[in-house]
Motif scaffolding. Sequence first.
Motif, PDB file in Angstrom:
ATOM      1  N   ARG A 284     -21.107  25.871  72.623  1.00  0.00           N
ATOM      2  CA  ARG A 284     -21.855  26.595  73.700  1.00  0.00           C
ATOM      3  C   ARG A 284     -22.642  25.316  74.265  1.00  0.00           C
ATOM      4  O   ARG A 284     -23.379  25.591  75.202  1.00  0.00           O
ATOM      5  CB  ARG A 284     -22.485  27.745  73.485  1.00  0.00           C
ATOM      6  CG  ARG A 284     -21.594  29.075  73.234  1.00  0.00           C
ATOM      7  CD  ARG A 284     -22.282  30.092  73.039  1.00  0.00           C
ATOM      8  NE  ARG A 284     -23.245  30.719  73.937  1.00  0.00           N
ATOM      9  CZ  ARG A 284     -23.739  31.803  74.197  1.00  0.00           C
ATOM     10  NH1 ARG A 284     -23.572  32.597  73.346  1.00  0.00           N
ATOM     11  NH2 ARG A 284     -24.430  31.989  75.425  1.00  0.00           N
ATOM     12  N   ARG A 285     -22.498  24.044  74.119  1.00  0.00           N
ATOM     13  CA  ARG A 285     -23.374  22.943  74.451  1.00  0.00           C
ATOM     14  C   ARG A 285     -22.431  21.916  74.940  1.00  0.00           C
ATOM     15  O   ARG A 285     -21.644  21.231  73.962  1.00  0.00           O
ATOM     16  CB  ARG A 285     -24.381  22.703  73.758  1.00  0.00           C
ATOM     17  CG  ARG A 285     -25.261  21.412  74.028  1.00  0.00           C
ATOM     18  CD  ARG A 285     -26.197  21.872  75.191  1.00  0.00           C
ATOM     19  NE  ARG A 285     -27.205  20.810  75.429  1.00  0.00           N
ATOM     20  CZ  ARG A 285     -28.054  20.883  76.374  1.00  0.00           C
ATOM     21  NH1 ARG A 285     -27.806  21.985  77.592  1.00  0.00           N
ATOM     22  NH2 ARG A 285     -28.980  20.150  76.491  1.00  0.00           N
ATOM     23  N   SER A 309     -16.955  28.963  85.837  1.00  0.00           N
ATOM     24  CA  SER A 309     -17.424  30.634  86.319  1.00  0.00           C
ATOM     25  C   SER A 309     -16.163  31.338  86.675  1.00  0.00           C
ATOM     26  O   SER A 309     -15.976  32.507  86.228  1.00  0.00           O
ATOM     27  CB  SER A 309     -18.646  30.569  87.052  1.00  0.00           C
ATOM     28  OG  SER A 309     -19.504  29.971  86.282  1.00  0.00           O
ATOM     29  N   LEU A 316     -18.818  35.761  77.778  1.00  0.00           N
ATOM     30  CA  LEU A 316     -20.000  35.180  78.368  1.00  0.00           C
ATOM     31  C   LEU A 316     -20.047  35.535  79.870  1.00  0.00           C
ATOM     32  O   LEU A 316     -19.238  35.597  80.484  1.00  0.00           O
ATOM     33  CB  LEU A 316     -20.088  33.486  78.312  1.00  0.00           C
ATOM     34  CG  LEU A 316     -20.051  33.106  76.995  1.00  0.00           C
ATOM     35  CD1 LEU A 316     -19.995  31.452  77.078  1.00  0.00           C
ATOM     36  CD2 LEU A 316     -21.086  33.528  76.067  1.00  0.00           C
ATOM     37  N   GLU A 318     -21.651  34.724  83.926  1.00  0.00           N
ATOM     38  CA  GLU A 318     -21.831  33.364  84.464  1.00  0.00           C
ATOM     39  C   GLU A 318     -23.144  32.621  84.441  1.00  0.00           C
ATOM     40  O   GLU A 318     -22.996  31.343  84.254  1.00  0.00           O
ATOM     41  CB  GLU A 318     -21.887  33.806  86.265  1.00  0.00           C
ATOM     42  CG  GLU A 318     -22.000  32.515  87.144  1.00  0.00           C
ATOM     43  CD  GLU A 318     -21.765  32.684  88.395  1.00  0.00           C
ATOM     44  OE1 GLU A 318     -22.155  31.741  89.261  1.00  0.00           O
ATOM     45  OE2 GLU A 318     -21.490  33.946  88.832  1.00  0.00           O
ATOM     46  N   GLU A 319     -24.243  33.126  84.166  1.00  0.00           N
ATOM     47  CA  GLU A 319     -25.457  32.379  83.916  1.00  0.00           C
ATOM     48  C   GLU A 319     -25.097  31.605  82.412  1.00  0.00           C
ATOM     49  O   GLU A 319     -25.531  30.449  82.264  1.00  0.00           O
ATOM     50  CB  GLU A 319     -26.778  33.233  83.647  1.00  0.00           C
ATOM     51  CG  GLU A 319     -27.280  33.796  85.155  1.00  0.00           C
ATOM     52  CD  GLU A 319     -28.322  34.427  85.136  1.00  0.00           C
ATOM     53  OE1 GLU A 319     -29.200  34.548  84.047  1.00  0.00           O
ATOM     54  OE2 GLU A 319     -28.815  35.017  86.021  1.00  0.00           O
ATOM     55  N   GLU A 320     -24.813  32.397  81.537  1.00  0.00           N
ATOM     56  CA  GLU A 320     -24.302  31.903  80.175  1.00  0.00           C
ATOM     57  C   GLU A 320     -23.523  30.549  80.328  1.00  0.00           C
ATOM     58  O   GLU A 320     -23.437  29.600  79.675  1.00  0.00           O
ATOM     59  CB  GLU A 320     -24.068  32.911  79.077  1.00  0.00           C
ATOM     60  CG  GLU A 320     -24.981  34.021  78.820  1.00  0.00           C
ATOM     61  CD  GLU A 320     -24.509  35.163  77.991  1.00  0.00           C
ATOM     62  OE1 GLU A 320     -25.054  35.216  76.854  1.00  0.00           O
ATOM     63  OE2 GLU A 320     -23.535  35.674  78.446  1.00  0.00           O
ATOM     64  N   ALA A 323     -25.337  27.829  81.927  1.00  0.00           N
ATOM     65  CA  ALA A 323     -26.118  27.125  80.981  1.00  0.00           C
ATOM     66  C   ALA A 323     -25.462  26.304  79.947  1.00  0.00           C
ATOM     67  O   ALA A 323     -26.527  25.428  79.263  1.00  0.00           O
ATOM     68  CB  ALA A 323     -26.778  28.203  80.328  1.00  0.00           C
ATOM     69  N   MET A 324     -24.291  26.334  79.819  1.00  0.00           N
ATOM     70  CA  MET A 324     -23.533  25.390  78.678  1.00  0.00           C
ATOM     71  C   MET A 324     -23.559  24.037  79.182  1.00  0.00           C
ATOM     72  O   MET A 324     -23.368  23.116  78.254  1.00  0.00           O
ATOM     73  CB  MET A 324     -22.161  26.125  78.353  1.00  0.00           C
ATOM     74  CG  MET A 324     -22.036  27.343  77.698  1.00  0.00           C
ATOM     75  SD  MET A 324     -20.508  27.756  76.822  1.00  0.00           S
ATOM     76  CE  MET A 324     -19.239  27.357  78.303  1.00  0.00           C
TER      77      MET A 324
END
Length: 357
Positions: A284-285, A309, A316, A318-320, A323-324
């Motif tokens: 997730r990064r 998105s 997940l 959209e914000e998550e 954030a990746m």
Amino acid sequence: MTTVSVPTPTTGAPRRYVVADLGGTTLRIGGTAEGTDRVEAVRRMATEGLDRHRGLSTQDLQDRVVEQLTRELEAYLAGPEGAGASAVGVSFAGPMTKDGTVLAGPTLWGGPAAPLPITDILNRRLAVPVVVANDITAAAWRYASAEPDPFCLITISSGIGHKVFRKGEVLIADSGHGGEIGHWRVDPRADAVLCECGGRGHLGGIASGRGVLAAARRAAAADPEGFSRSALATSAHRSPDGITNEDLARAVRADDAFATRVLRDCLLPLAMAVNCVFTAIGVRRYLFIGGFALAVGPRFISLLGDELSRLGCFGLGEEEIRAMLALGAADDDHCLLGMARMLAEMLPAAAGSGGEV
């Protein structure tokens, strides 16, 4: 698939290193001291490979690249900047085996050429021990200690490469396989865009700096009216062939509609690649480095986030998803600093043998 540990650098008396980053466009060589976060006296020069000599055979290009690298390292070590260096570290833009043999150099010499035992060659020619690593493996050493969670480092430059790291380990096969998502075939059509490795429809041929540039030139030729309204037309003197990566990055940063549309189209398969890695192993990064991504800057992440998105990432919001995604440091020292940190830890075991780490 095996894993290779990414240890924490050791402490001790500072040693000096000469570090080099051999990319498809540029060769950079600099000096650094163990434990520092800066590279000094950096020399930059065009790589004597495919980007400059497209009419030559792959073997001739490979020979030119190796000779240039060796010659420039010898000169640097012999000069005042390289005085007192205890080792040389080289990051190389291509897949490598564990014993330090380069298997391919698509952005350096194009299609298939003889396997290149680059570590052995450099250890025979240079007066100090040499360690050679894949460029993205090297770059990750800059980020490994600062990223507590698993992460995927992706470079968007002449080509595209990646490495996945988890708990201090990089996933890579002893045979050199892994970390080459730029050669994932995202377009199966027989007439898909040709990659510099000779394959078609590869991610790197579409979404790398060179891939986006080629797409922009094709789009300008196919849509002269749209091109004429773009800022690219002015900077390229109304000629599609005059468009440069610098023009593209500047136009996208300024929200130029034509340039942005071209980049969005190219970013869709990159978003698919991120989606695939996330869905397959849950990372997730995602950190993005490389000359083209960093030149476009935060807008690169924003546009990629739009495409990712739209695709969605299972489980997940959209914000998550957004954030990746993040940019790496806004400089071109990733591989140089990473190689220095690798040398500080790996040299006692690697001296005289080198290899992919």
